[in-house]
Design a protein around this motif. Structure first.
Motif, PDB file in Angstrom:
ATOM      1  N   PHE A 104       0.777  -1.176  -0.219  1.00 39.78           N
ATOM      2  CA  PHE A 104       0.025  -0.099  -0.133  1.00 39.78           C
ATOM      3  C   PHE A 104       0.925   1.345  -0.025  1.00 39.78           C
ATOM      4  O   PHE A 104       0.396   2.229   0.315  1.00 39.78           O
ATOM      5  CB  PHE A 104      -1.016   0.056   1.246  1.00 39.78           C
ATOM      6  N   GLY A 105       2.093   1.054  -0.358  1.00 36.02           N
ATOM      7  CA  GLY A 105       2.994   2.288  -0.535  1.00 36.02           C
ATOM      8  C   GLY A 105       3.436   2.981   0.684  1.00 36.02           C
ATOM      9  O   GLY A 105       3.798   4.100   0.647  1.00 36.02           O
ATOM     10  N   GLY A 106       3.567   2.078   1.754  1.00 35.32           N
ATOM     11  CA  GLY A 106       4.072   2.642   2.878  1.00 35.32           C
ATOM     12  C   GLY A 106       5.674   2.681   2.939  1.00 35.32           C
ATOM     13  O   GLY A 106       6.389   2.143   2.345  1.00 35.32           O
ATOM     14  N   VAL A 107       5.986   3.924   3.738  1.00 36.57           N
ATOM     15  CA  VAL A 107       7.179   4.255   3.580  1.00 36.57           C
ATOM     16  C   VAL A 107       7.830   3.975   5.221  1.00 36.57           C
ATOM     17  O   VAL A 107       7.566   4.609   6.250  1.00 36.57           O
ATOM     18  CB  VAL A 107       7.563   5.682   3.270  1.00 36.57           C
ATOM     19  N   GLU A 108       8.884   3.184   5.389  1.00 41.47           N
ATOM     20  CA  GLU A 108       9.318   2.704   6.698  1.00 41.47           C
ATOM     21  C   GLU A 108      10.378   3.907   7.146  1.00 41.47           C
ATOM     22  O   GLU A 108      11.484   4.107   6.462  1.00 41.47           O
ATOM     23  CB  GLU A 108       9.973   1.448   6.832  1.00 41.47           C
ATOM     24  N   LEU A 109      10.333   4.355   8.296  1.00 42.34           N
ATOM     25  CA  LEU A 109      11.439   5.332   8.782  1.00 42.34           C
ATOM     26  C   LEU A 109      12.208   4.477   9.724  1.00 42.34           C
ATOM     27  O   LEU A 109      11.823   3.407  10.216  1.00 42.34           O
ATOM     28  CB  LEU A 109      10.607   6.312   9.568  1.00 42.34           C
ATOM     29  N   PRO A 110      13.450   4.988   9.879  1.00 40.72           N
ATOM     30  CA  PRO A 110      14.405   4.460  10.886  1.00 40.72           C
ATOM     31  C   PRO A 110      13.747   3.985  12.357  1.00 40.72           C
ATOM     32  O   PRO A 110      13.087   4.957  12.741  1.00 40.72           O
ATOM     33  CB  PRO A 110      15.577   5.275  10.832  1.00 40.72           C
TER      34      PRO A 110
END
Length: 348
Positions: A93-99
């Motif tokens: 679903f286009g999620g962007v994982e942050l550190p």
């Protein structure tokens, strides 16, 4: 638009893992399998089955908590497989994982620090100082927060209580009694303690308990030479930087030359008279009367060490005053604290 997500805790087979999500609410609804009609979760956690990347399969049952429009937290089982499956689902679903960044409240060392971190996180987007910093009441608001300065020091783990006095006054005995273990060597010979010994204990009750750093120091004696003299100088440096100093004075002996005045003592410092099982020496009594801080009593540390610790704790808690209320915003960020101090000083 996409959404962002971050693991707040590390995965572990026997643990739970906390994740935070934010961004496009429609994408997050699709990620979690919610319909448009389904209400966004509130602050009270609710159980929710999380769909897996493969259609028709369940990833896990999670506790879901809403943090605001387009913001939420998920608490899942902590296995590495669960974390991998969640990342696969987010990628669909286009999620962007942050550190991964550990939430300060989750790494807090004391109940007080955790409580204040949680409160600060709840108001991170619009905390009270942001609403007051440019207004006519900025200085007054800053002073109202600074009234809790001592509790903030305790919550940050910066409250350093230094045990100071002449050799054989009972500093190491009191330290061991406070820790309820034999941490420091006790000896009748001057110079036994040369390096400052630190240990953490709790000060305060229940959810208001913060971190107090106990520091045992080398005895202050004028005849010290060589490495002993260096240890005495280090003790003086530690005393000068202390949050409070707990001075121990042998009440049965004439005061050592290093203790015949109180040039380093302050009004909030504490005084404990030791060797109370022996007759009081007149000079020690006169010196105790001249102490500028708070006397906490006379004790024989061979039999009354626990009672002495209790008296010291009570006096420190009395000086702290009532703890901050549960709804009191109290920053722990040093930069924000410096800004408040500058605002309060600007109109003094």
């Amino acid at each position: 638009m996409s959404f962002r997500f971050r693991a707040l805790t590390a995965p572990g087979a026997a643990a739970l893992q906390l994740w935070r999500f934010g961004g496009d609410a429609a994408r997050l609804r699709a990620l979690l399998g919610w319909s448009d009609e389904q209400a966004w979760p509130g602050a009270t956690p609710r159980l929710q089955t999380i769909p897996a990347a493969n259609a028709g399969e369940a990833l896990d049952i999670a506790l879901v908590r809403g943090l605001g429009p387009g913001e939420l937290e998920l608490c899942l089982h902590g296995g590495i497989g669960i974390a991998r499956a969640l990342r696969e689902r987010c990628a669909q679903f286009g999620g962007v994982e942050l550190p991964r960044r550990l939430d300060p409240a989750l790494t807090a060392r004391t109940p007080l620090a955790a409580r204040l971190h949680w409160r600060a996180a709840a108001e991170a987007e619009a905390h009270p100082w942001q609403q007051h910093r440019d207004g006519a009441q900025a200085a007054a608001f800053a002073r109202s927060v600074l009234a809790w300065r001592e509790w903030a020091t305790l919550a940050r783990g910066e409250a350093r209580l230094v045990l100071a006095g002449a050799p054989n006054a009972g500093k190491s005995s009191l330290m061991n009694a406070w820790l309820r273990e034999h941490r420091v060597t006790v000896s009748p010979h001057p110079g036994t303690t040369r390096d400052a010994v630190e240990a953490s204990v709790l000060l305060g009750q229940g959810a208001d308990a913060g971190e107090l750093i106990l520091i045992d120091t080398a005895g202050l004696w004028a005849e010290a030479e060589g490495s002993d003299a260096q240890a005495v100088e280090r003790s003086r440096e530690v005393i000068a930087s202390a949050w409070r100093v707990l001075w121990l004075l042998d009440g049965s002996q004439p005061p050592a030359p290093t203790m015949r005045a109180w040039p380093a003592a302050r009004p909030d410092d504490l005084l404990l008279l030791t060797h109370a099982d022996q007759p009081r020496h007149p000079e020690a009594g006169a010196l105790a009367q001249a102490f500028p801080g708070q006397a906490v009593g006379e004790f024989d540390l061979t039999r009354q060490a626990v009672e002495a610790v209790g008296a010291c704790r009570l006096e420190l808690e009395r000086q702290l005053g009532p703890p901050p209320p549960s709804d009191r915003w109290l920053p722990l960020d040093p930069e924000l604290w410096n800004e408040l101090e500058a605002a309060a000083a600007a109109q003094e």
